[in-house]
Motif scaffolding. Structure first.
Motif, mmCIF file in Angstrom:
data_model
loop_
_atom_site.group_PDB
_atom_site.id
_atom_site.type_symbol
_atom_site.label_atom_id
_atom_site.label_comp_id
_atom_site.label_asym_id
_atom_site.label_seq_id
_atom_site.Cartn_x
_atom_site.Cartn_y
_atom_site.Cartn_z
ATOM 1 N N HIS A 22 -11.318 -22.844 105.050
ATOM 2 C CA HIS A 22 -10.264 -22.139 104.472
ATOM 3 C C HIS A 22 -11.059 -20.865 104.050
ATOM 4 C CE1 HIS A 22 -12.336 -23.053 100.665
ATOM 5 N NE2 HIS A 22 -12.295 -24.380 101.225
ATOM 6 N N PRO A 23 -9.659 -19.872 103.591
ATOM 7 C CA PRO A 23 -10.171 -18.468 102.612
ATOM 8 C C PRO A 23 -11.112 -19.276 101.508
ATOM 9 C CG PRO A 23 -7.949 -18.567 103.628
ATOM 10 C CD PRO A 23 -8.682 -19.940 103.724
ATOM 11 N N ALA A 24 -11.609 -18.034 100.650
ATOM 12 C CA ALA A 24 -12.412 -18.171 99.735
ATOM 13 C C ALA A 24 -11.749 -18.766 98.450
ATOM 14 C CB ALA A 24 -13.355 -16.942 99.233
ATOM 15 N N VAL A 25 -10.242 -18.217 98.539
ATOM 16 C CA VAL A 25 -9.685 -18.644 97.203
ATOM 17 C C VAL A 25 -8.587 -19.725 97.407
ATOM 18 C CG1 VAL A 25 -9.442 -16.308 96.231
ATOM 19 C CG2 VAL A 25 -7.738 -16.776 98.037
ATOM 20 N N ARG A 26 -8.989 -20.384 98.724
ATOM 21 C CA ARG A 26 -7.945 -21.866 98.922
ATOM 22 C C ARG A 26 -8.872 -23.063 98.956
ATOM 23 N NH1 ARG A 26 -3.209 -19.781 101.173
ATOM 24 N NH2 ARG A 26 -2.695 -17.890 100.140
ATOM 25 N N ASN A 27 -8.454 -24.013 99.454
ATOM 26 C CA ASN A 27 -9.151 -25.365 99.750
ATOM 27 C C ASN A 27 -8.596 -26.069 100.894
ATOM 28 O OD1 ASN A 27 -6.782 -26.582 99.134
ATOM 29 N ND2 ASN A 27 -7.096 -26.846 97.044
ATOM 30 N N GLY A 38 -11.299 -20.549 111.560
ATOM 31 C CA GLY A 38 -11.789 -20.211 109.986
ATOM 32 C C GLY A 38 -10.906 -18.978 109.777
ATOM 33 N N GLN A 39 -10.468 -18.824 108.334
ATOM 34 C CA GLN A 39 -9.913 -17.711 107.880
ATOM 35 C C GLN A 39 -10.610 -16.694 106.959
ATOM 36 O OE1 GLN A 39 -5.550 -18.444 107.021
ATOM 37 N NE2 GLN A 39 -5.499 -16.748 105.900
ATOM 38 N N ASN A 40 -10.548 -15.624 106.922
ATOM 39 C CA ASN A 40 -11.140 -14.693 105.934
ATOM 40 C C ASN A 40 -12.624 -14.989 105.590
ATOM 41 O OD1 ASN A 40 -7.941 -14.842 104.020
ATOM 42 N ND2 ASN A 40 -8.616 -13.496 105.504
ATOM 43 N N TYR A 41 -12.866 -15.631 104.335
ATOM 44 C CA TYR A 41 -14.139 -15.944 104.167
ATOM 45 C C TYR A 41 -14.683 -17.140 105.286
ATOM 46 C CZ TYR A 41 -18.157 -18.894 101.859
ATOM 47 O OH TYR A 41 -19.231 -19.216 101.553
ATOM 48 N N GLY A 42 -13.723 -17.995 105.703
ATOM 49 C CA GLY A 42 -13.849 -19.071 106.890
ATOM 50 C C GLY A 42 -14.248 -18.616 108.056
ATOM 51 N N ALA A 43 -13.789 -17.261 108.405
ATOM 52 C CA ALA A 43 -13.938 -16.613 109.738
ATOM 53 C C ALA A 43 -15.352 -16.096 109.557
ATOM 54 C CB ALA A 43 -12.912 -15.722 109.935
ATOM 55 N N SER A 44 -15.696 -15.411 108.673
ATOM 56 C CA SER A 44 -17.036 -14.869 108.449
ATOM 57 C C SER A 44 -18.020 -15.849 108.645
ATOM 58 C CB SER A 44 -17.350 -14.065 107.244
ATOM 59 O OG SER A 44 -16.211 -12.980 106.966
ATOM 60 N N LEU A 45 -17.749 -16.975 107.920
ATOM 61 C CA LEU A 45 -18.999 -18.000 108.024
ATOM 62 C C LEU A 45 -18.957 -18.800 109.177
ATOM 63 C CD1 LEU A 45 -20.693 -19.257 105.470
ATOM 64 C CD2 LEU A 45 -19.321 -17.601 104.931
ATOM 65 N N GLY A 46 -17.850 -18.797 110.161
ATOM 66 C CA GLY A 46 -17.756 -19.296 111.198
ATOM 67 C C GLY A 46 -18.587 -18.631 112.187
ATOM 68 N N ALA A 47 -18.654 -17.352 112.137
ATOM 69 C CA ALA A 47 -19.283 -16.367 112.971
ATOM 70 C C ALA A 47 -20.894 -16.495 112.606
ATOM 71 C CB ALA A 47 -19.025 -14.915 112.616
#
Length: 285
Positions: A63-68, A144-153
Motif C-alpha cells: 500500500h501507499p505509505a499513509v495507508r495500510n 504497489g502504489q506510491n511508496y509501495g510502487a517504489s519498494l516494488g521496483a
C-alpha cells in the motif's frame, strides 16, 4: 553499498505463522495472518484465497505509505472471484506496536532501516505465498502504489520470483525527490532541515533509488500507471522510471491525482494481470 542482509537473504518456509480466518463465502475466504519477519517483529497481512480446486496465481500487494493493508482489500476480493489469490501486507510504518517502525527525513538511519525491513519482509511474504499448496509459484505478481510502487521496483532488483509488476504512482528516486524536487511537498520538507541534514539523508538512502533496480525486472513484465494531475510526480519523473525499466513494459496516464482514485486504472491493471496469468491458447493454423 547494498545492505548485506538483502544480498545474503536465504528463502525459506516461514515458521510460526499465525492464521486467523475472518470471512468466507462461496467464492473466497479471507484470513488475517501474522508472518514472523526475518528482521524483527511480525508482518500483519490479509490472505485472500479463491475457493475451488487447482492451483491459483497470486498477487503480493503493498500500500501507499499513509495507508495500510486494507487499501487494496476490495481489489483482492475482485481478483479472488477471478481465481487469483492475494497477500496484502502492512508495511512497517502501518503496523501496531511493538512491530511499528517509521522513518524520518531528519533521521536517515531510521529511513535506511525502514527500506531494509520492508524489502526483507516482502521477500519473506513471497516465501509464505510459495509455501501455500494451492498457489502456483510460477505465477506471482506484485502490485504497489506510491511508496509501495517504489519498494516494488527495489524488490525487482533483489528477487526473481515475481512474474509481473504493477507499479502505481511510484517515485523513481526518493532521495533525489526530497533533495531537489520543486514540488511543494518537497520544498516544504527541505525548509524544516539544514543543508547538512539533507545531504546526510541523501548519502544514507541513495542506494535505494528505485530507478537503479527496475532495470533488473526482466523477465518479469512491468505495467506503470501514473496520474496526470499528481502533485508529487511530474511527467518527466514518470518517464524516467519507465525508461529505466527492463522490457517487456507498458505505461499509462490517467485522469487522477496522487491518491489515484481511478476506476479505469483499477480495471486496466486487473485485466492486464488476468491476461498475464491466463493467456489465451495459441491459435492453431
Amino acid at each position: 553499498m547494498v545492505a548485506e542482509e538483502l544480498v545474503n537473504y536465504v528463502s525459506s518456509v516461514p515458521v510460526g505463522v499465525e492464521i486467523q480466518p475472518i470471512h468466507e463465502n462461496l467464492s473466497y475466504r479471507v484470513a488475517e495472518v501474522f508472518i514472523p519477519s526475518p528482521k524483527s517483529g511480525k508482518i500483519p497481512a490479509y490472505f485472500v484465497e479463491p475457493i475451488g480446486t487447482g492451483r491459483y496465481p497470486a498477487v503480493l500487494f503493498l500500500h501507499p505509505a499513509v495507508r495500510n493493508k486494507d487499501h487494496f482489500l476490495e481489489d483482492a476480493r475482485k481478483l479472488a472471484r477471478m481465481g487469483i489469490a492475494s497477500l496484502l501486507i502492512d508495511a512497517p510504518m502501518a503496523r501496531p506496536d511493538p512491530w511499528r517502525q517509521v522513518g524520518s527525513l531528519a533521521e536517515p538511519e531510521l529511513e535506511r532501516e525502514l527500506y531494509i525491513q520492508t524489502l526483507l519482509d516482502l521477500r519473506r511474504s513471497l516465501d509464505f505465498i510459495e509455501s501455500q499448496k494451492n498457489i502456483d509459484p510460477t505465477k506471482i505478481a506484485f502490485v504497489g502504489q506510491n511508496y509501495g510502487a517504489s519498494l516494488g521496483a527495489l524488490l525487482a532488483g533483489h528477487d526473481k520470483r515475481i512474474h509481473s509488476y504493477v507499479l502505481i504512482g511510484g517515485i523513481p528516486n526518493l532521495s533525489q525527490f526530497w533533495e531537489k524536487s520543486s514540488r511543494q511537498i518537497a520544498v516544504k520538507a527541505r525548509e524544516t532541515m539544514t543543508p547538512e541534514q539533507i545531504q546526510k539523508y541523501v548519502e544514507s538512502t541513495k542506494e535505494f533509488a528505485a530507478v537503479h533496480f527496475i532495470k533488473h525486472a526482466a523477465p518479469a513484465s512491468v505495467f506503470f500507471q501514473f496520474a496526470k494531475w499528481d502533485n508529487w510526480i511530474t511527467k518527466a519523473m514518470a518517464l524516467q522510471f519507465y525508461d529505466a525499466s527492463s522490457s517487456p513494459k507498458r505505461i499509462r496516464f490517467y485522469d487522477a491525482d496522487h491518491n489515484f482514485s481511478s476506476p479505469e486504472a483499477k480495471l486496466e491493471y486487473m485485466d492486464w494481470l488476468k491476461q498475464k496469468f491466463f493467456p489465451p491458447p495459441p491459435v492453431s493454423n
